[in-house]
Design a protein around this motif. Sequence first.
Motif, PDB file in Angstrom:
ATOM      1  N   LEU A 339       0.837  -1.213   0.000  1.00  0.00           N
ATOM      2  CA  LEU A 339       0.000   0.000   0.000  1.00  0.00           C
ATOM      3  C   LEU A 339       0.862   1.248   0.000  1.00  0.00           C
ATOM      4  O   LEU A 339       0.556   2.240  -0.652  1.00  0.00           O
ATOM      5  CB  LEU A 339      -0.900   0.015   1.245  1.00  0.00           C
ATOM      6  CG  LEU A 339      -1.972  -1.057   1.294  1.00  0.00           C
ATOM      7  CD1 LEU A 339      -2.499  -1.209   2.709  1.00  0.00           C
ATOM      8  CD2 LEU A 339      -3.102  -0.708   0.321  1.00  0.00           C
ATOM      9  N   ARG A 340       1.945   1.195   0.700  1.00  0.00           N
ATOM     10  CA  ARG A 340       2.851   2.343   0.778  1.00  0.00           C
ATOM     11  C   ARG A 340       3.843   2.359  -0.388  1.00  0.00           C
ATOM     12  O   ARG A 340       4.052   3.394  -1.021  1.00  0.00           O
ATOM     13  CB  ARG A 340       3.573   2.319   2.136  1.00  0.00           C
ATOM     14  CG  ARG A 340       4.817   3.167   2.226  1.00  0.00           C
ATOM     15  CD  ARG A 340       4.533   4.653   2.065  1.00  0.00           C
ATOM     16  NE  ARG A 340       5.778   5.388   1.972  1.00  0.00           N
ATOM     17  CZ  ARG A 340       6.453   5.603   0.845  1.00  0.00           C
ATOM     18  NH1 ARG A 340       5.979   5.168  -0.315  1.00  0.00           N
ATOM     19  NH2 ARG A 340       7.583   6.273   0.868  1.00  0.00           N
ATOM     20  N   GLU A 341       4.429   1.195  -0.682  1.00  0.00           N
ATOM     21  CA  GLU A 341       5.475   1.139  -1.710  1.00  0.00           C
ATOM     22  C   GLU A 341       4.959   1.453  -3.101  1.00  0.00           C
ATOM     23  O   GLU A 341       5.712   1.925  -3.948  1.00  0.00           O
ATOM     24  CB  GLU A 341       6.086  -0.273  -1.767  1.00  0.00           C
ATOM     25  CG  GLU A 341       7.089  -0.560  -0.701  1.00  0.00           C
ATOM     26  CD  GLU A 341       7.689  -1.952  -0.888  1.00  0.00           C
ATOM     27  OE1 GLU A 341       7.972  -2.358  -2.017  1.00  0.00           O
ATOM     28  OE2 GLU A 341       7.862  -2.644   0.126  1.00  0.00           O
ATOM     29  N   GLY A 387       5.525   9.583   2.596  1.00  0.00           N
ATOM     30  CA  GLY A 387       6.981   9.521   2.693  1.00  0.00           C
ATOM     31  C   GLY A 387       7.512   8.918   3.966  1.00  0.00           C
ATOM     32  O   GLY A 387       6.790   8.287   4.748  1.00  0.00           O
ATOM     33  N   HIS A 388       8.817   9.149   4.117  1.00  0.00           N
ATOM     34  CA  HIS A 388       9.577   8.533   5.200  1.00  0.00           C
ATOM     35  C   HIS A 388       9.566   9.508   6.376  1.00  0.00           C
ATOM     36  O   HIS A 388      10.554  10.214   6.610  1.00  0.00           O
ATOM     37  CB  HIS A 388      10.990   8.239   4.714  1.00  0.00           C
ATOM     38  CG  HIS A 388      11.033   7.660   3.308  1.00  0.00           C
ATOM     39  ND1 HIS A 388      10.654   6.371   3.044  1.00  0.00           N
ATOM     40  CD2 HIS A 388      11.359   8.204   2.103  1.00  0.00           C
ATOM     41  CE1 HIS A 388      10.773   6.140   1.734  1.00  0.00           C
ATOM     42  NE2 HIS A 388      11.193   7.245   1.142  1.00  0.00           N
ATOM     43  N   LEU A 389       8.441   9.547   7.054  1.00  0.00           N
ATOM     44  CA  LEU A 389       8.269  10.547   8.116  1.00  0.00           C
ATOM     45  C   LEU A 389       9.351  10.417   9.190  1.00  0.00           C
ATOM     46  O   LEU A 389       9.860  11.413   9.700  1.00  0.00           O
ATOM     47  CB  LEU A 389       6.873  10.415   8.744  1.00  0.00           C
ATOM     48  CG  LEU A 389       6.586  11.489   9.784  1.00  0.00           C
ATOM     49  CD1 LEU A 389       5.275  12.194   9.500  1.00  0.00           C
ATOM     50  CD2 LEU A 389       6.600  10.957  11.204  1.00  0.00           C
ATOM     51  N   LEU A 394       9.536  14.238   3.105  1.00  0.00           N
ATOM     52  CA  LEU A 394       8.205  14.310   2.481  1.00  0.00           C
ATOM     53  C   LEU A 394       8.291  14.082   0.982  1.00  0.00           C
ATOM     54  O   LEU A 394       9.126  14.685   0.303  1.00  0.00           O
ATOM     55  CB  LEU A 394       7.594  15.711   2.713  1.00  0.00           C
ATOM     56  CG  LEU A 394       6.327  16.011   1.902  1.00  0.00           C
ATOM     57  CD1 LEU A 394       5.127  15.250   2.430  1.00  0.00           C
ATOM     58  CD2 LEU A 394       6.038  17.515   1.870  1.00  0.00           C
ATOM     59  N   HIS A 395       7.427  13.230   0.453  1.00  0.00           N
ATOM     60  CA  HIS A 395       7.233  13.145  -0.992  1.00  0.00           C
ATOM     61  C   HIS A 395       5.951  13.904  -1.311  1.00  0.00           C
ATOM     62  O   HIS A 395       4.857  13.453  -0.967  1.00  0.00           O
ATOM     63  CB  HIS A 395       7.141  11.695  -1.455  1.00  0.00           C
ATOM     64  CG  HIS A 395       8.422  10.935  -1.288  1.00  0.00           C
ATOM     65  ND1 HIS A 395       9.638  11.443  -1.700  1.00  0.00           N
ATOM     66  CD2 HIS A 395       8.697   9.723  -0.766  1.00  0.00           C
ATOM     67  CE1 HIS A 395      10.590  10.564  -1.435  1.00  0.00           C
ATOM     68  NE2 HIS A 395      10.047   9.521  -0.860  1.00  0.00           N
ATOM     69  N   LEU A 396       6.133  15.071  -1.908  1.00  0.00           N
ATOM     70  CA  LEU A 396       4.986  15.892  -2.316  1.00  0.00           C
ATOM     71  C   LEU A 396       4.809  15.677  -3.814  1.00  0.00           C
ATOM     72  O   LEU A 396       5.739  15.913  -4.589  1.00  0.00           O
ATOM     73  CB  LEU A 396       5.307  17.361  -2.017  1.00  0.00           C
ATOM     74  CG  LEU A 396       4.501  18.421  -2.773  1.00  0.00           C
ATOM     75  CD1 LEU A 396       3.048  18.419  -2.319  1.00  0.00           C
ATOM     76  CD2 LEU A 396       5.106  19.803  -2.547  1.00  0.00           C
ATOM     77  N   ALA A 428      15.807  15.168  -0.867  1.00  0.00           N
ATOM     78  CA  ALA A 428      16.165  14.384   0.312  1.00  0.00           C
ATOM     79  C   ALA A 428      16.881  13.104  -0.075  1.00  0.00           C
ATOM     80  O   ALA A 428      17.875  12.735   0.532  1.00  0.00           O
ATOM     81  CB  ALA A 428      14.912  14.055   1.118  1.00  0.00           C
ATOM     82  N   GLU A 429      16.365  12.415  -1.127  1.00  0.00           N
ATOM     83  CA  GLU A 429      16.936  11.103  -1.448  1.00  0.00           C
ATOM     84  C   GLU A 429      16.976  10.775  -2.932  1.00  0.00           C
ATOM     85  O   GLU A 429      17.673   9.850  -3.329  1.00  0.00           O
ATOM     86  CB  GLU A 429      16.182   9.985  -0.706  1.00  0.00           C
ATOM     87  CG  GLU A 429      14.693   9.940  -1.032  1.00  0.00           C
ATOM     88  CD  GLU A 429      13.985   8.706  -0.485  1.00  0.00           C
ATOM     89  OE1 GLU A 429      14.591   7.972   0.306  1.00  0.00           O
ATOM     90  OE2 GLU A 429      12.816   8.501  -0.870  1.00  0.00           O
ATOM     91  N   HIS A 430      16.253  11.469  -3.769  1.00  0.00           N
ATOM     92  CA  HIS A 430      16.215  11.104  -5.189  1.00  0.00           C
ATOM     93  C   HIS A 430      17.394  11.653  -5.974  1.00  0.00           C
ATOM     94  O   HIS A 430      17.668  11.188  -7.078  1.00  0.00           O
ATOM     95  CB  HIS A 430      14.914  11.583  -5.841  1.00  0.00           C
ATOM     96  CG  HIS A 430      13.701  10.869  -5.321  1.00  0.00           C
ATOM     97  ND1 HIS A 430      12.428  11.333  -5.516  1.00  0.00           N
ATOM     98  CD2 HIS A 430      13.571   9.727  -4.602  1.00  0.00           C
ATOM     99  CE1 HIS A 430      11.568  10.510  -4.944  1.00  0.00           C
ATOM    100  NE2 HIS A 430      12.247   9.531  -4.380  1.00  0.00           N
ATOM    101  N   GLY A 431      18.068  12.651  -5.429  1.00  0.00           N
ATOM    102  CA  GLY A 431      19.193  13.246  -6.136  1.00  0.00           C
ATOM    103  C   GLY A 431      18.762  14.446  -6.950  1.00  0.00           C
ATOM    104  O   GLY A 431      17.645  14.962  -6.804  1.00  0.00           O
TER     105      GLY A 431
HETATM  106 ZN    ZN Z   1      11.111   7.711  -0.855  1.00  0.00          ZN
END
Ligand code: ZN
Length: 475
Positions: A339-341, A387-389, A394-396, A428-431
């Motif tokens: 559900l999250r992934e 996202g990874h709270l 945050l993934h907006l 944050a993490e995608h580059g």
């Molecule tokens: Zn992520």
Amino acid sequence: LTQERYPVRRLPFSTVSEQDLAAFERIVPGRVTTDPGELEAHNVDWLRTVRGCSKVLLRPRTSEEVSRVLRHCHERNLAVNPQGGNTGMVGGSVPVFDEIILSTALMNQVISFDDVSGTLVCQAGCVLEQLSRHVEERGFVMPLDLGAKGSCHIGGNVATNAGGLRFLRYGSLHGTVLGLEVVLADGTVLNCLTSLRKDNTGYDLKQLFIGSEGTLGVITAVSILCPPKPKAVSVAFLGCPSFAEVLRTFCTSKGMLGEILSAFEFMDAECMQLVGRHLHLARPVQESPFYVLIETSGSHAGHDAEKLGSFLEHALGSGLVTDGTLATDQRRVKMLWALRERITEALSLDGYVYKYDLSLPVERLYDLVTSLRARLGPRAKHVVGYGHLGDGNLHLNVTAEAFSEPLLAALEPQVYEWTAAQRGSVSAEHGVGFKKRDALGYSKPPTALRLMCQLKALLDPKGILNPYKTLPTRA
Ligand code: ZN
Ligand code: FAD
Ligand code: MLT
């Protein structure tokens, strides 16, 4: 084509000649692709938002072959785009113009696994999920996991410094990667493929390449530390009445679950609607404005169950959470994680996706989603936050029927300005890749940007490695 949508001009690199193709055929015989049909999937990114027009794809099997390819490209001033599983989110993995695509797809051999230390050494093109299977059979887990596990390569993960779903527990690749082998722009092989936990012999050069997104060298092999496989894994999927309760649930879970807390993810109601509509995944709890997924991992099922039980009792009893479900068997654990992934997949089925990946102070994590939703109104199909709270990430995401310049102008630079005002990070993490390079200044001072450019010039003086990516257009 990318260059039609974005203001970017081709740099004066050479174009691939018949002689170049013949040279490549000698280096990687039978693994030079020029067929436009086969190249299509390698020219367009996962999100289908950027597209290049490369005419050549090379698939080396060894570091020696990568080295010979790069030596040739360097001499001939040919631009190269390193590519792993092509699951990147920022347009870094596909060419902008006609750069040669250098794929790690055939560099997929495990070199060694030490089942005392848990050190895995493998080639860069190993698919993350296959590595997970390899080490799990031996009682260990990979220190990272992400929704793209079935396609992404470990080299791509290291090149983007991917965060993902296990970051909260095992931390960044800057800590878990022990060594790297990298081929530099001129073909020099830099062998830093050690498996030492401690090594302070001067500058830690491998760190430069972690998160360098193919702009400083091609990662050909990785040595990575795998933790022991937890004996008990449980997932609680909970509904929260507001974001304030999500935050309180987070604080309470840290206090009550302590060392067994291994993930704290969140998603809003619109995300749940989208995974329902596009992927037909059923909502496992009553409808709520927010949902959290809490994972615990430990070495003693009884101990973990006791802790999780009292935490859930408290969370439900005090109104932090209005409904919840708990899974301990592998099948249901996977189902709740899906559900999250799979939000990313659901969003891409919804239309064009404007994707932002922000680090923010956790208390302000959702503010931007609420204000944007109100401001954009019907101009957007959906404005979602997930996202990874637990990591302040945050993934907006904003979806629309199609790309539109006015909608982009309504989002940028405001999203970045707001993030900068919170002293957050615009990635944050995608580059950075192709899409975020002009946003770097919101998160890094000019001195840092200049130093990045100087490092690039030192390691890749001709600028042939992944041009138009990661570095600001002007510094
Ligand atoms: Zn992520
Ligand atoms: P690619 O997409 O092929 O390449 C990414 C970048 O790395 C490019 O700039 C490329 O040039 C460079 N590169 C690739 N291989 C090499 C190499 N061997 N040497 C040098 N440079 C190289 N990211 C997260 O951080 N966390 C997540 O939770 C997460 N979840 C995702 C879920 C889905 C469904 C998808 C589609 C993506 C997700 N991502 C996530 C994005 C993430 O960046 C990638 O999935 C992954 O790390 C990229 O690996 P890849 O092999 O696909 O690399
Ligand atoms: C995730 O956490 O799901 C990934 O980073 C991908 C995304 O942001 O959509």
